[in-house]
Design a protein around this motif. Structure first.
Motif, PDB file in Angstrom:
ATOM      1  N   ILE A  81       0.842  -0.894  -0.062  1.00 32.39           N
ATOM      2  CA  ILE A  81       0.032  -0.036  -0.085  1.00 32.39           C
ATOM      3  C   ILE A  81       0.794   1.299  -0.026  1.00 32.39           C
ATOM      4  O   ILE A  81       0.601   2.322  -0.818  1.00 32.39           O
ATOM      5  CB  ILE A  81      -1.048   0.128   1.192  1.00 32.39           C
ATOM      6  CG1 ILE A  81      -1.976  -1.147   1.117  1.00 32.39           C
ATOM      7  CG2 ILE A  81      -1.658   1.161   1.465  1.00 32.39           C
ATOM      8  CD1 ILE A  81      -2.855  -1.269   2.421  1.00 32.39           C
ATOM      9  N   THR A  82       2.016   1.155   0.921  1.00 30.18           N
ATOM     10  CA  THR A  82       2.805   2.468   0.948  1.00 30.18           C
ATOM     11  C   THR A  82       3.633   2.592  -0.507  1.00 30.18           C
ATOM     12  O   THR A  82       3.705   3.769  -0.896  1.00 30.18           O
ATOM     13  CB  THR A  82       3.740   2.337   2.148  1.00 30.18           C
ATOM     14  OG1 THR A  82       3.168   2.312   3.316  1.00 30.18           O
ATOM     15  CG2 THR A  82       4.718   3.411   2.168  1.00 30.18           C
ATOM     16  N   SER A  83       4.072   1.423  -0.793  1.00 27.33           N
ATOM     17  CA  SER A  83       4.909   1.458  -2.079  1.00 27.33           C
ATOM     18  C   SER A  83       3.907   2.017  -3.309  1.00 27.33           C
ATOM     19  O   SER A  83       4.483   2.960  -3.972  1.00 27.33           O
ATOM     20  CB  SER A  83       5.482   0.175  -2.583  1.00 27.33           C
ATOM     21  OG  SER A  83       6.322  -0.189  -1.578  1.00 27.33           O
ATOM     22  N   ILE A  84       2.922   1.488  -3.477  1.00 23.37           N
ATOM     23  CA  ILE A  84       1.953   1.996  -4.599  1.00 23.37           C
ATOM     24  C   ILE A  84       1.468   3.527  -4.233  1.00 23.37           C
ATOM     25  O   ILE A  84       1.442   4.323  -5.204  1.00 23.37           O
ATOM     26  CB  ILE A  84       0.469   1.396  -4.568  1.00 23.37           C
ATOM     27  CG1 ILE A  84       0.951  -0.448  -4.948  1.00 23.37           C
ATOM     28  CG2 ILE A  84      -0.363   1.766  -5.502  1.00 23.37           C
ATOM     29  CD1 ILE A  84      -0.316  -1.309  -4.615  1.00 23.37           C
ATOM     30  N   ALA A  85       1.035   4.087  -3.149  1.00 22.63           N
ATOM     31  CA  ALA A  85       0.771   5.226  -2.887  1.00 22.63           C
ATOM     32  C   ALA A  85       1.940   5.998  -3.387  1.00 22.63           C
ATOM     33  O   ALA A  85       2.064   7.367  -3.837  1.00 22.63           O
ATOM     34  CB  ALA A  85       0.544   5.499  -1.517  1.00 22.63           C
TER      35      ALA A  85
END
Length: 478
Positions: free
Chosen positions: A270-274
């Motif tokens: 989630i953090t990487s995609i954001a």
């Protein structure tokens, strides 16, 4: 002879305490590295010295022999040891505690039983590949193997399928995760070596590559392996030994068990995609982005997952809290050696960097036009074959190539592909110097010849297939 004479003054100067030159004589540096690696190989494979001590000795030989200086060599090693254990040690420790929590509370058993019960005989090899991959996601290979062996044997007996049709897909899943997906020690240590690596991106692409790799090296390869070993399961385990649950406790649901296993990956992804969608989120000082960065920190993500799993599973299963904590704490004992090996590998890496091997390789990559991914795979495969350790292979190769990655200006995706190429090379050709070979052999009662024809071939195929997919992705992403 002239090369040796030219290198002699530098070799003698190693005994002095005068400040060393960085960018040392290439001949002396190359000789010292070759000698250091040969000594490392002989100590681990022939003398059976613990890899922690062997790597430390090899580091001293490489640094001092290159003319880097006595105190500079040991200081470089200690700096690398400290920086590696500071980051990787926490990930390995929390990962082991999470895996043990999932196992003792029954979450792992629920996942296995549910998938097996809903599969036909035809699809059982494919189901076992999925189970091996899911179990291997949060757990180290040795722990995952211990969990999977009784399941593999009982599934083989229940289905009346040859043991290889069940074992190879499961082991392919475990091995793929070990080689390609953090927080396993090898890919995690390699990733931490590079300054701009992304845990989330590496996990995502690692899983993406692992899926077709497991299919080819698991269910499909099992058909070949069954021709070599066509017999059924040995009488080693009884299904009742899978769990010894305290009175009054109950098992969690399948969905909760699955959530606990994939929770760390979800947080990191989630953090990487954001941050990929909006790169400013990765550097913003506002509260929202700061929370996102905090949750997406690998150590924090694993810690949150451990706390979440322990609390939820305690509440749902009524498993004694003290027992959960005790078992989680006990999981740290077996990994102490892994952490020291990783630390020593980090020390060796720093010595190699400080003496200038990275600059030599950087120049070679620039002038030869050979893919850095291919170089990474070959070096990792060589160290793996020589030492029998995928972890030592991964961290040593990453240390050698760290200056190359910096010089090439690799972005996070490029670093991920480099780490995965290293991981693929670090798992090839499991031989007699690999503890994993002996574990599989003894658990399933295979002969050494059968292991070479099945297990060793599968591991090598896994490394080659994974590397092919890395190269294919590099055409699109790099």
């Amino acid at each position: 002879m002239n090369s040796i004479i030219a290198a002699a003054p530098l070799l003698l100067a190693a005994a002095s305490e005068q400040p060393p030159q960085v960018h040392l004589n290439p001949v002396a540096l190359l000789i010292s590295i070759i000698v250091g690696v040969v000594v490392l190989i002989m100590l681990v494979s022939a003398a059976h010295v613990h890899p922690f001590i062997a790597i430390m000795i090899a580091s001293m030989i490489t640094g001092i022999g290159s003319g880097y200086g006595l105190m500079n060599t040991i200081n470089s090693f200690l700096d690398g040891f400290g920086s590696t254990t500071k980051s990787v040690g926490i990930l390995v420790g929390i990962g082991a505690m999470l895996g043990q929590t999932l196992m003792v509370t029954g979450a792992t058993g629920v996942l296995v039983d549910t998938l097996v019960d809903h599969s036909s005989t035809k699809w059982l090899p494919w189901t076992m590949a999925l189970i091996g991959s899911l179990i291997g996601l949060p757990m180290f290979f040795d722990v995952g193997l211990i969990i999977m062996v009784p399941v593999i044997i009982m599934v083989s007996k229940r289905s009346k399928l040859p043991i290889m049709m069940i074992a190879m897909p499961s082991l392919a899943g475990l091995s793929s995760m070990q080689a390609l997906v953090p927080p396993h020690p090898g890919p995690t240590a390699a990733l931490k070596t590079f300054s701009n690596g992304s845990m989330g991106i590496t996990m995502g692409i690692g899983v993406l590559i692992a899926i077709p790799t497991v299919i080819i090296c698991g269910p499909l390869f099992a058909r070949y392996a069954t021709r070599i070993v066509g017999r059924g399961a040995p009488d080693t385990f009884d299904m009742s030994s899978l769990e010894n649950r305290p009175e009054g406790s109950r098992r969690p649901s399948f969905l909760l068990s699955l959530m606990c296993i994939i929770f760390p990956a979800l947080l990191l992804l989630i953090t990487s995609i954001a941050t990929m969608i909006d790169p400013k989120l990765g550097t913003s000082k506002a509260l929202g982005p700061q929370i996102l960065q905090f949750v997406g920190n690998p150590e924090v993500a694993l810690l949150i997952s451990l706390i979440f799993s322990a609390l939820v599973l305690f509440k749902v299963t009524n498993f004694p809290w003290k027992k959960i904590q005790s078992e989680a704490g006990n999981s740290l004992k077996p990994i102490a050696g892994i952490v020291f090996i990783l630390g020593a590998g980090g020390g060796f890496k720093t010595v190699l960097i400080d003496t200038g091997i990275g600059d030599m390789l950087t120049e070679f990559v620039k002038t030869s036009h050979i893919s850095v991914l291919l170089i990474a795979w070959v070096i990792a495969a060589f160290v793996r074959i020589a030492t029998g350790s995928s972890t030592v292979s991964a961290i040593t190769t990453a240390g050698i190539l760290e200056p190359v990655a910096v010089a090439m200006g690799l972005n996070p995706v490029g670093v991920t592909l480099l780490v995965l190429a290293i991981g693929a090379g670090s798992i090839v050709f499991s031989f007699v110097n690999d503890a994993g070979l002996w574990l599989v052999k003894e658990y399933f009662g295979f002969s050494l010849t059968e292991m070479f024809k099945t297990w060793t071939v599968m591991q090598t195929l896994l490394g080659v297939v994974a590397f092919i997919f890395v190269m294919l992705l590099s055409i699109v992403l790099m």
